[in-house]
Motif scaffolding. Sequence first.
Motif, PDB file in Angstrom:
ATOM      1  N   TYR A 100       0.828  -1.216   0.000  1.00  0.00           N
ATOM      2  CA  TYR A 100       0.000   0.000   0.000  1.00  0.00           C
ATOM      3  C   TYR A 100       0.860   1.263   0.000  1.00  0.00           C
ATOM      4  CZ  TYR A 100      -4.489  -2.349   0.337  1.00  0.00           C
ATOM      5  OH  TYR A 100      -5.614  -3.105   0.057  1.00  0.00           O
ATOM      6  N   THR A 117     -10.309  -1.010   1.126  1.00  0.00           N
ATOM      7  CA  THR A 117      -9.263  -1.932   1.596  1.00  0.00           C
ATOM      8  C   THR A 117      -8.061  -1.140   2.099  1.00  0.00           C
ATOM      9  OG1 THR A 117      -8.098  -2.099  -0.518  1.00  0.00           O
ATOM     10  CG2 THR A 117      -9.947  -3.593  -0.185  1.00  0.00           C
ATOM     11  N   ASP A 118      -7.328  -1.729   3.037  1.00  0.00           N
ATOM     12  CA  ASP A 118      -6.060  -1.126   3.468  1.00  0.00           C
ATOM     13  C   ASP A 118      -5.132  -2.237   3.949  1.00  0.00           C
ATOM     14  OD1 ASP A 118      -6.862  -1.795   6.042  1.00  0.00           O
ATOM     15  OD2 ASP A 118      -7.671   0.196   6.455  1.00  0.00           O
ATOM     16  N   HIS A 176      -8.300 -12.977  -0.784  1.00  0.00           N
ATOM     17  CA  HIS A 176      -7.207 -12.127  -0.308  1.00  0.00           C
ATOM     18  C   HIS A 176      -5.922 -12.585  -1.003  1.00  0.00           C
ATOM     19  CE1 HIS A 176      -4.630  -9.755   2.092  1.00  0.00           C
ATOM     20  NE2 HIS A 176      -4.209 -10.730   2.883  1.00  0.00           N
ATOM     21  N   THR A 177      -5.210 -11.603  -1.560  1.00  0.00           N
ATOM     22  CA  THR A 177      -4.008 -11.928  -2.338  1.00  0.00           C
ATOM     23  C   THR A 177      -2.818 -11.120  -1.835  1.00  0.00           C
ATOM     24  OG1 THR A 177      -4.777 -10.225  -3.862  1.00  0.00           O
ATOM     25  CG2 THR A 177      -5.195 -12.517  -4.504  1.00  0.00           C
TER      26      THR A 177
HETATM   27  N1  IYR Z   1      -3.698  -7.522  -2.053  1.00  0.00           N
HETATM   28  C1  IYR Z   1      -4.078  -6.296  -1.388  1.00  0.00           C
HETATM   29  C2  IYR Z   1      -4.526  -5.228  -2.324  1.00  0.00           C
HETATM   30  C3  IYR Z   1      -5.752  -5.473  -3.110  1.00  0.00           C
HETATM   31  C4  IYR Z   1      -5.654  -5.512  -4.475  1.00  0.00           C
HETATM   32  C5  IYR Z   1      -6.770  -5.646  -5.250  1.00  0.00           C
HETATM   33  I1  IYR Z   1      -6.563  -5.580  -7.257  1.00  0.00           I
HETATM   34  C6  IYR Z   1      -8.031  -5.784  -4.662  1.00  0.00           C
HETATM   35  O1  IYR Z   1      -9.170  -5.946  -5.444  1.00  0.00           O
HETATM   36  C7  IYR Z   1      -8.145  -5.726  -3.287  1.00  0.00           C
HETATM   37  C8  IYR Z   1      -6.989  -5.596  -2.506  1.00  0.00           C
HETATM   38  C9  IYR Z   1      -5.119  -6.575  -0.297  1.00  0.00           C
HETATM   39  O2  IYR Z   1      -5.552  -7.726  -0.180  1.00  0.00           O
HETATM   40  O3  IYR Z   1      -5.488  -5.654   0.426  1.00  0.00           O
END
Ligand code: IYR
Length: 227
Positions: A100, A117-118, A176-177
Motif C-alpha cells: 500500500y 481496503t487497506d 485475499h491476495t
Molecule cells: N492484495 C491487497 C490489495 C488489493 C488488491 C486488489 I486488485 C483488490 O481488489 C483488493 C486488494 C489486499 O488484499 O489488500
Amino acid sequence: MSEHIFINGHKHVSHQHESYDVDTMKNRSKEFYKWLNSRRSVREYSDKEVSKEVIENIMMSASTAPSGAHKQPWTFCAISSAEIKSKIRAAAEAEEKETYSKRMSDRWRKDLEPLGTDDNKPFLEIAPWLIVVFKRVYEHENGEKHNNYYVNESVGIASGMLISAIHNAGLVTLTHTPSPMNFLTKVLERPSNERPFLLLPVGYPKEPIYVPNIDRKGLDEISVFYE
Ligand code: IYR
C-alpha cells in the motif's frame, strides 16, 4: 458393479446425466444466476465457529473441478489454529504495508479506494477458518519431477468452485491476495512443489454487515454472440 466398457484399453463407466425441458432449464439457469449474484466479498467477520465437517465438504466440492490431465494440482490448507492465524496475519500485514505504501501505483490505490481496503487485515485472525489454496507445479514420481498441466487454469477453476461452495454453505469469504505470498509456504511448511495461489477467510459476516455499493457488468458488456 456399474456398467462399463473399455476404450483403447481404458475403462469407461456409464454416466447418469440429468437433462431438463426448456422451461425448467430457463428457470434453473435464472435461479442459479440470481443465487450466485447474491454473493458478496466480505471483509468483516464474526468469530462464530464453523464446523470442520463443513470446511471438509467445501474443499471436496472445489476438488471436483476439472484439471489438466486430471492431475488435480491443488492442496487446500484449512487453518483454525489461533497461533498460525496470527503468524499469517503478521506476515501478510507486513507485506501489505509495503504494497500500500510503496508498490501500488496511485491509480491502483485510487481504484481500491471505494472498496475500503487497506493494509490492516484483522479478518485473518477473526474468521474461524482460513483456507490457503496452493497450486502444485509438479509432482515427485519415482524420484523424478513431472510438471502438471494448465496449473493456473485448473487451480483458478477450483478456487471459483470453492468460493461457490462457501456461498452455498451460507458462509462468506474474500479472495485475499497478499503479495508476495511466499511467506505462506514457510508458515505452513509446504513442500517446494507447492506455491501459494489464494488465501480465503471463511466464516459468518459480522452483523450488521455493509458492503460497497457496486454494480456488476450487464450482459451486453461481458458477452458477444456469434449466431
Ligand atoms: N492484495 C491487497 C490489495 C488489493 C488488491 C486488489 I486488485 C483488490 O481488489 C483488493 C486488494 C489486499 O488484499 O489488500
